[in-house]
Enzyme design. Structure first.
Site, PDB file in Angstrom:
ATOM      1  CG  ASP A  22     -11.187  -4.591   2.150  1.00  0.00           C
ATOM      2  OD1 ASP A  22     -10.175  -4.233   1.519  1.00  0.00           O
ATOM      3  OD2 ASP A  22     -11.197  -4.773   3.376  1.00  0.00           O
TER       4      ASP A  22
ATOM      5  N   GLY B  13     -13.476 -17.863   6.247  1.00  0.00           N
ATOM      6  CA  GLY B  13     -13.227 -16.594   6.905  1.00  0.00           C
ATOM      7  C   GLY B  13     -14.441 -15.695   6.916  1.00  0.00           C
ATOM      8  CB  ALA B  14     -17.125 -15.177   8.979  1.00  0.00           C
ATOM      9  N   GLY B  15     -14.420 -12.727   9.015  1.00  0.00           N
ATOM     10  CA  GLY B  15     -14.023 -11.497   9.684  1.00  0.00           C
ATOM     11  C   GLY B  15     -14.305 -10.279   8.835  1.00  0.00           C
ATOM     12  N   GLY B  16     -13.556  -9.201   9.072  1.00  0.00           N
ATOM     13  CA  GLY B  16     -13.794  -7.970   8.343  1.00  0.00           C
ATOM     14  C   GLY B  16     -13.608  -8.118   6.849  1.00  0.00           C
ATOM     15  CB  ALA B  17     -10.882  -9.459   4.742  1.00  0.00           C
TER      16      ALA B  17
ATOM     17  CE  LYS C 183      -9.319  -5.289   6.192  1.00  0.00           C
ATOM     18  NZ  LYS C 183      -9.462  -5.973   4.892  1.00  0.00           N
TER      19      LYS C 183
ATOM     20  CE1 TYR D 204      -0.055  -6.278  -0.855  1.00  0.00           C
ATOM     21  CE2 TYR D 204      -2.124  -6.563   0.292  1.00  0.00           C
ATOM     22  CZ  TYR D 204      -0.975  -5.841   0.063  1.00  0.00           C
ATOM     23  OH  TYR D 204      -0.742  -4.689   0.756  1.00  0.00           O
TER      24      TYR D 204
ATOM     25  CB  SER E 218      -0.956  -0.003   1.198  1.00  0.00           C
ATOM     26  OG  SER E 218      -1.978  -0.960   1.014  1.00  0.00           O
TER      27      SER E 218
END
Length: 295
Positions: free
Chosen positions: A119, A143-147, A83, A237, A23
């Site tokens: 996102d 995965g069920a988090g913020g992303a 997040k 990534y 980033s």
């Protein structure tokens, strides 16, 4: 829109284990191309912990945001594990961030903290670019988090009709399905309890956990659950070639690496931070020029 002129903008990224993030390079280069002296700081909870001699975690988010405001930041990106935890520290949320219950971009302006989520659109754009004609009607997501919330929303927008969500925290997977169900009433969205059976009936897999990151190496599921007809989409990534993608490609799966999401979420964040419309193809080219190591 803000006037395009030579000016200084300070932004940053809050998260854990983020030293390999691309980033900073993406934002600084695009800022330079638009006449900005843009500075992008990594606010790494792991490094803060080392310096402090004790664990610095999400409980420090309020102090970190106050410090960013004091120093005149235009905003910050937010990644794992903050997040969702950052939301109580914000003044308001964009409609998409509110729907997702997750924030990856905080704009600091006029004494207010406004949470956004780029996102979802970032993942969708990256997926469309990589696999525009792939059957995604039945998808398994890890995965069920913020992303994970953003990615699930994106897959349903892209056309998934049956989404099964797995998470180490079953309650979190259940909560995400409950949030998504009224937004996509024509789709079947359910928490998963049998990964082998779900993969046997799925077109592909979306991976939205930290597993595979430099700090969290390994596979997020048994390799023998992947079949050549599966697509496999990754959000990690750094490194760009995760163990999951390496195994999937060896089996003949169509794959999507995390690069597209990384670039397109940055496109959205840059727009929010600066008020300038970035050049997405230029940012994609810059990302590609950095190679595959994630450094």
């Amino acid at each position: 829109m803000l006037e395009r002129s030579t000016r200084t903008i300070q932004v940053g990224l809050i998260g854990s284990g983020i030293q390999l993030s691309r980033s900073p390079a993406l934002h600084v280069a695009e800022g330079r191309a638009n006449g900005l002296a843009l500075s992008y700081e990594l606010i790494d909870l792991d490094l803060l912990s080392e310096k402090a001699g004790h664990t610095v975690g999400i409980e420090a988010l309020g102090d970190i945001l106050r410090d960013a405001e004091r120093r005149g930041f235009a905003g910050v990106n937010v990644t794992h594990p903050a997040k969702q935890a950052v939301i109580p520290h914000l003044d308001s949320l964009s409609p998409e961030a509110e729907a997702l219950g997750a924030v990856n971009t905080v704009v600091l302006r006029d004494g207010r903290r406004i949470g956004h989520n780029t996102d979802c659109s970032g993942f969708a754009e990256g997926f469309r670019l990589a696999l525009p004609r792939t059957d995604i009607s039945a998808t398994v997501q890890l995965g069920a988090g913020g992303a994970g919330a953003a990615v699930a929303h994106a897959m349903l927008q892209l056309g998934t009709k049956h989404l099964t969500i797995f998470d180490n925290d079953a309650a979190r997977a259940e909560a995400l399905t409950q949030r998504l169900a009224p937004l996509f009433p024509q789709a079947r969205i359910a928490p998963g309890d049998d990964l082998e059976a779900a993969m046997a009936g799925a077109n592909g897999l979306v991976h939205a956990t930290p597993t595979g990151m430099a700090a969290h190496p390994g596979l997020p599921l048994p390799a023998d659950l992947l079949r050549p007809e599966h697509f496999v989409a990754e959000i990690v990534y750094f490194p760009l070639e995760t163990e999951l993608l390496r195994v999937a490609r060896a089996k003949g799966c169509a794959t999507v690496d995390g690069g597209g999401m990384a670039v397109f979420q940055a496109v959205g964040a840059f727009r929010l931070f600066t008020g300038i419309e970035p050049d997405a193809p230029r940012m994609l080219a810059h990302f590609a020029a950095m190679g595959t190591s994630g450094t």
